[in-house]
Enzyme design. Structure first.
Site, mmCIF file in Angstrom:
data_model
loop_
_atom_site.group_PDB
_atom_site.id
_atom_site.type_symbol
_atom_site.label_atom_id
_atom_site.label_comp_id
_atom_site.label_asym_id
_atom_site.label_seq_id
_atom_site.Cartn_x
_atom_site.Cartn_y
_atom_site.Cartn_z
ATOM 1 N N TYR A 224 0.828 -1.196 0.000
ATOM 2 C CA TYR A 224 0.000 0.000 0.000
ATOM 3 C C TYR A 224 0.874 1.262 0.000
ATOM 4 C CZ TYR A 224 -4.153 -2.825 1.039
ATOM 5 O OH TYR A 224 -5.181 -3.735 0.997
ATOM 6 N N SER B 36 -13.749 -4.075 -0.229
ATOM 7 C CA SER B 36 -14.602 -3.356 -1.186
ATOM 8 C C SER B 36 -16.081 -3.575 -0.873
ATOM 9 C CB SER B 36 -14.316 -3.787 -2.630
ATOM 10 O OG SER B 36 -14.880 -2.884 -3.555
ATOM 11 N N PRO B 37 -16.502 -3.299 0.366
ATOM 12 C CA PRO B 37 -17.890 -3.567 0.754
ATOM 13 C C PRO B 37 -18.917 -2.717 0.011
ATOM 14 C CG PRO B 37 -16.798 -2.276 2.445
ATOM 15 C CD PRO B 37 -15.726 -2.696 1.477
ATOM 16 N N LEU B 38 -18.465 -1.609 -0.591
ATOM 17 C CA LEU B 38 -19.380 -0.742 -1.344
ATOM 18 C C LEU B 38 -19.029 -0.728 -2.829
ATOM 19 C CD1 LEU B 38 -19.607 2.198 1.215
ATOM 20 C CD2 LEU B 38 -21.168 0.263 0.928
ATOM 21 N N GLY C 296 -16.301 -0.171 -4.667
ATOM 22 C CA GLY C 296 -15.620 1.001 -5.208
ATOM 23 C C GLY C 296 -16.441 2.268 -5.188
ATOM 24 N N GLY C 297 -17.426 2.324 -4.297
ATOM 25 C CA GLY C 297 -18.264 3.526 -4.172
ATOM 26 C C GLY C 297 -19.581 3.448 -4.910
ATOM 27 N N LEU C 298 -19.812 2.398 -5.690
ATOM 28 C CA LEU C 298 -21.070 2.296 -6.441
ATOM 29 C C LEU C 298 -22.274 2.186 -5.515
ATOM 30 C CD1 LEU C 298 -20.390 -0.024 -9.506
ATOM 31 C CD2 LEU C 298 -20.317 2.453 -9.347
ATOM 32 N N LEU C 299 -22.066 1.606 -4.338
ATOM 33 C CA LEU C 299 -23.169 1.409 -3.406
ATOM 34 C C LEU C 299 -23.234 2.496 -2.340
ATOM 35 C CD1 LEU C 299 -22.699 -2.460 -3.002
ATOM 36 C CD2 LEU C 299 -24.501 -1.308 -4.306
ATOM 37 N N GLY D 71 -24.204 5.712 -2.950
ATOM 38 C CA GLY D 71 -24.964 6.852 -3.446
ATOM 39 C C GLY D 71 -24.331 7.474 -4.676
#
Length: 330
Positions: free
Chosen positions: A53, A211-213, A215-218, A220
């Site tokens: 990272y 990546s629980p969302l 990459g941000g798609l979930l 909003g």
């Protein structure tokens, strides 16, 4: 904050795991330190990082940022269940990548130096190494554990049969083996339900979704798009995925609006409701993002809402929410 055991171990970890991948590339060091301090204030004790990272080969920038935070004292290291990873390339010479005994030894010592600590709570293999025998991998991990440099070993991005292979090899050596698996898992990506989650459950591993969302798609994405706000979902692969799933995401955001909840919080709440999930990895770039995620811990999704989410985001396989082989056979 709620806590749970990491798989079959006695180790207690928070139900949210602080992901640090943005520390350095997206978030300044002072802000990163402030976010980690706030995480402790909120009861988050589980931090995840990796030697690669920071994305400058061989530098381990994110680990260095965490190490300088630990060096400030005040119980920061003692309060943290620290997870890091090895596998990715840290140099251009042979044996600076993958899971040979030599690289395991060198990578661990380098991470310890950057992190300014003398032990790693959870040492994770970032990817399966198909070229190194498990006897070699486990012997190297056993040595690190005997030296007190690591306490537990975890995997990441393993298939179900890789987990079984690893655990049976560890069993033959009378070694604890894997205690956790870290894979991508969210409403849009449910492949782990076929074989990885059943393997995790069978062998008593904790499960840590990354990546629980998606990459941000979930989180909003369409609302932010309309508002003209910047979002990771508007870049590269996420942008292509948004175009592909636009209708579904629109229906999802409407469902969340009807519930009176933020889409990001609903996505995390769904993961927290899934059997076997220990702690989704949240990767805040700002303090506001970190503070907002706590709401997910208080959301209880009704059976009706869960059923609607399954309609919008069907489980993998033609036969619904079933593990393999029932997911695609009888």
């Amino acid at each position: 904050m709620d806590y749970t055991h990491l798989g079959r171990t006695g180790l207690s970890v928070s139900r949210l795991c602080l992901g640090t991948m943005n520390f350095g590339p997206e978030t300044t060091e002072p802000d990163s330190h402030a976010i980690m301090d706030r995480a402790h204030e909120q009861g988050i004790n589980f931090f995840d990082t990796a030697n690669v990272y920071g994305w400058e080969k061989g530098e381990g920038i994110t680990e260095q940022i965490i190490g300088r935070w630990f060096a400030q004292g005040g119980g920061r290291r003692e309060k943290t269940v620290l997870a890091t990873k090895l596998y990715g390339s840290m140099g251009d010479w042979p044996n600076e990548t993958f899971l040979s005994a030599l690289n395991i030894r060198r990578a661990c010592d380098a991470s310890l130096k950057r992190l300014q600590t003398d032990y790693i709570d959870l040492y994770q293999m970032h990817h399966v190494d198909r070229s190194t025998p498990w006897e070699e991998i486990w012997e190297a991990m056993e040595v690190l554990r005997q030296q007190g440099k690591i306490l537990y070993v975890g995997s990441s991005n393993f298939a179900g049969w890789h987990i079984a292979q690893a655990q049976e090899a560890a069993r033959a050596r009378h070694f604890l083996g894997l205690v956790s698996e870290q894979s991508i898992y969210n409403l849009l990506t449910r492949w782990v339900e076929l074989e990885v989650l059943p393997a995790v459950e069978h062998y008593g591993l904790g499960f840590i979704p990354w990546s629980p969302l998606h990459g941000g798609l979930l989180s909003g994405a369409l609302r932010k798009e309309k508002e003209g706000g910047g979002s990771r979902s508007g870049k590269g692969r996420s942008s292509e995925s948004l175009d592909e799933h636009r209708e579904t995401i629109e229906a999802y955001e409407q469902l969340c609006a009807d519930l009176g909840e933020d889409p990001a919080h609903v996505g995390l709440a769904w993961l927290l409701s899934r059997p076997g999930v220990t702690a989704p990895i949240i990767g805040p770039r700002t303090m506001e993002q970190l503070d907002g995620t706590l709401r997910a811990l208080d959301i209880e999704l009704s059976e009706e809402t869960l059923a609607r989410l399954d309609e919008l985001f069907p489980p993998a396989g033609p036969n619904g929410a079933k593990p393999a082989p029932e997911a695609y056979a009888w």
